[in-house]
Design an enzyme around this catalytic site. Structure first.
Site, PDB file in Angstrom:
ATOM      1  CD  GLU A  20       4.875  15.399   3.835  1.00 52.56           C
ATOM      2  OE1 GLU A  20       4.091  14.435   3.873  1.00 52.56           O
ATOM      3  OE2 GLU A  20       6.077  15.296   3.530  1.00 52.56           O
ATOM      4  CB  SER A 142       1.853  15.082   1.452  1.00 61.25           C
ATOM      5  OG  SER A 142       1.881  14.431   2.694  1.00 61.25           O
ATOM      6  CE1 TYR A 208      -2.688  13.923   4.995  1.00 62.12           C
ATOM      7  CE2 TYR A 208      -1.573  15.229   3.318  1.00 62.12           C
ATOM      8  CZ  TYR A 208      -1.602  14.150   4.178  1.00 62.12           C
ATOM      9  OH  TYR A 208      -0.523  13.297   4.222  1.00 62.12           O
ATOM     10  NE  ARG A 251       0.420   4.809   1.908  1.00 66.29           N
ATOM     11  CZ  ARG A 251       0.554   6.119   2.097  1.00 66.29           C
ATOM     12  NH1 ARG A 251       0.550   6.624   3.320  1.00 66.29           N
ATOM     13  NH2 ARG A 251       0.719   6.934   1.076  1.00 66.29           N
ATOM     14  CG  ASP A 253       1.936   5.619  -2.449  1.00 67.61           C
ATOM     15  OD1 ASP A 253       1.238   5.008  -1.618  1.00 67.61           O
ATOM     16  OD2 ASP A 253       2.348   6.780  -2.273  1.00 67.61           O
ATOM     17  CD  GLU A 266       5.848   8.865  -3.304  1.00 69.33           C
ATOM     18  OE1 GLU A 266       5.587   9.293  -2.168  1.00 69.33           O
ATOM     19  OE2 GLU A 266       6.036   9.594  -4.285  1.00 69.33           O
ATOM     20  CG  ASN A 268       4.580   7.267   1.400  1.00 69.19           C
ATOM     21  OD1 ASN A 268       4.760   8.441   1.126  1.00 69.19           O
ATOM     22  ND2 ASN A 268       3.900   6.452   0.601  1.00 69.19           N
ATOM     23  N   GLY A 272       1.082   8.429   7.063  1.00 67.75           N
ATOM     24  CA  GLY A 272       0.097   9.044   7.942  1.00 67.75           C
ATOM     25  C   GLY A 272      -0.403   8.058   8.989  1.00 67.75           C
TER      26      GLY A 272
END
Length: 307
Positions: A20, A142, A208, A251, A253, A266, A268, A272
């Site tokens: 990443e 990612s 992305y 964050r 998900d 999961e 993060n 981002g």
């Protein structure tokens, strides 16, 4: 208590040795611009190529924006703790547990967090969960290496593609539902973001598109779900955040089925951080601008106890 001022010497760490790296460099550039626009006069960008990078002398805070390997897995955090330099985000142990999907899943199950059924499958073996199922390398971010296997005829090819990643695979039951994410800042859940991939699922390519040429995704914030579903999703995300003892921000998900059941996937810990990223979108929905968000993360982190 230490005060964050515009004269605080900040080292902005970006890049890293993982898959990443390019995403991190984009995030780093955005955070650098935001901090400077906020009036910080001593922000030094540091592009990290390997472990134990040199930190500028006099640094009072490291703003870590390295996604994935080393920056998000606890390695960099442990190094900075050794140096005695404050840094943004989750601590070394929390980072390690959140980065490893196997450890994350164990914590979810132990705490009763709603999450898809799963199994751990060593290389060379086949899953026992029925198709459709999802294959996930445990220590990639990612959505790198994530494979949705719809039928057994696709399994061998998917396992072969994921054989390039070390260690066993996490295999989860496939849950069909809305792809949502919940940004959590200092223990408070921000508005839910609904992720709508224009094609396929929310994989690396669709996250992305400017880097991959994919068709990308649309984002709705606040999510187009009922108030009851919003509350259920935020509560599930907060339960996951607490189960892993996440510090500062993160964050989460979540999938939401048509009958209103949330399933946490999961966490993060270095999400981002460009102006178009999901965490800043959620913050903007409650009136927190990108620069203000970066300042807030820095302020909380400067006084965060570390082991």
């Amino acid at each position: 208590m230490k005060d964050l001022t515009n004269d605080t010497k900040i080292a902005l760490l970006m890049g890293g040795p993982g898959s990443e790296r390019e995403v991190s460099l984009v995030s780093g550039k955005a955070v650098l611009e935001a901090l400077r626009e906020e009036g910080f006069t001593h922000v030094t960008p540091v592009v990290v190529d390997g472990e134990r990078p040199p930190i500028p002398e006099g640094t009072e805070l490291c703003f870590n924006i390295i996604h994935g390997t080393y920056g998000e897995d606890g390695g960099l955090q442990a190094y900075l703790e050794e140096l005695g330099i404050p840094y943004t985000g989750a601590g070394s142990e929390t980072s390690r547990n959140c980065f490893d999907k196997l450890l994350t899943k164990q914590a979810f199950v132990a705490a009763g967090v709603p999450t898809p059924r799963s199994e751990v499958v060593p290389h060379g073996q086949r899953p026992t969960l029925p198709c459709p199922c999802v294959l996930k390398p445990p220590c990639e971010g990612s959505s790198v290496g994530v494979e949705i296997v719809h039928e057994q005829a696709e399994m061998d090819a998917a396992l072969e593609r994921d054989a390039r990643f070390p260690g066993p695979l996490l295999v989860e039951e496939y849950v069909k539902g809305k792809e949502l994410t919940v940004a959590i800042l200092d223990g408070t859940a921000l508005p839910v973001v609904h992720i709508c991939p224009r094609q396929g699922f929310y994989d690396y390519r669709n996250k992305y598109p400017s880097m991959t040429g994919a068709v990308g995704s649309d984002y709705i914030c606040p999510a187009d779900i009922t108030e009851a579903d919003t509350k259920a999703v935020q509560e599930a995300a907060l339960a996951a955040y607490r189960a892993l003892h996440v510090e500062v921000y993160g964050r989460v998900d979540v999938l939401l089925t048509d009958d209103g059941r949330p399933y946490v996937l999961e966490i993060n810990t270095i999400p981002g951080m460009t102006g178009a990223s999901l965490f800043p979108k959620a913050a903007k929905a409650v009136g927190i601008g990108f620069g203000e968000l970066c300042r807030h993360i820095a302020q909380i982190s400067l006084n965060q106890p570390r082991s």
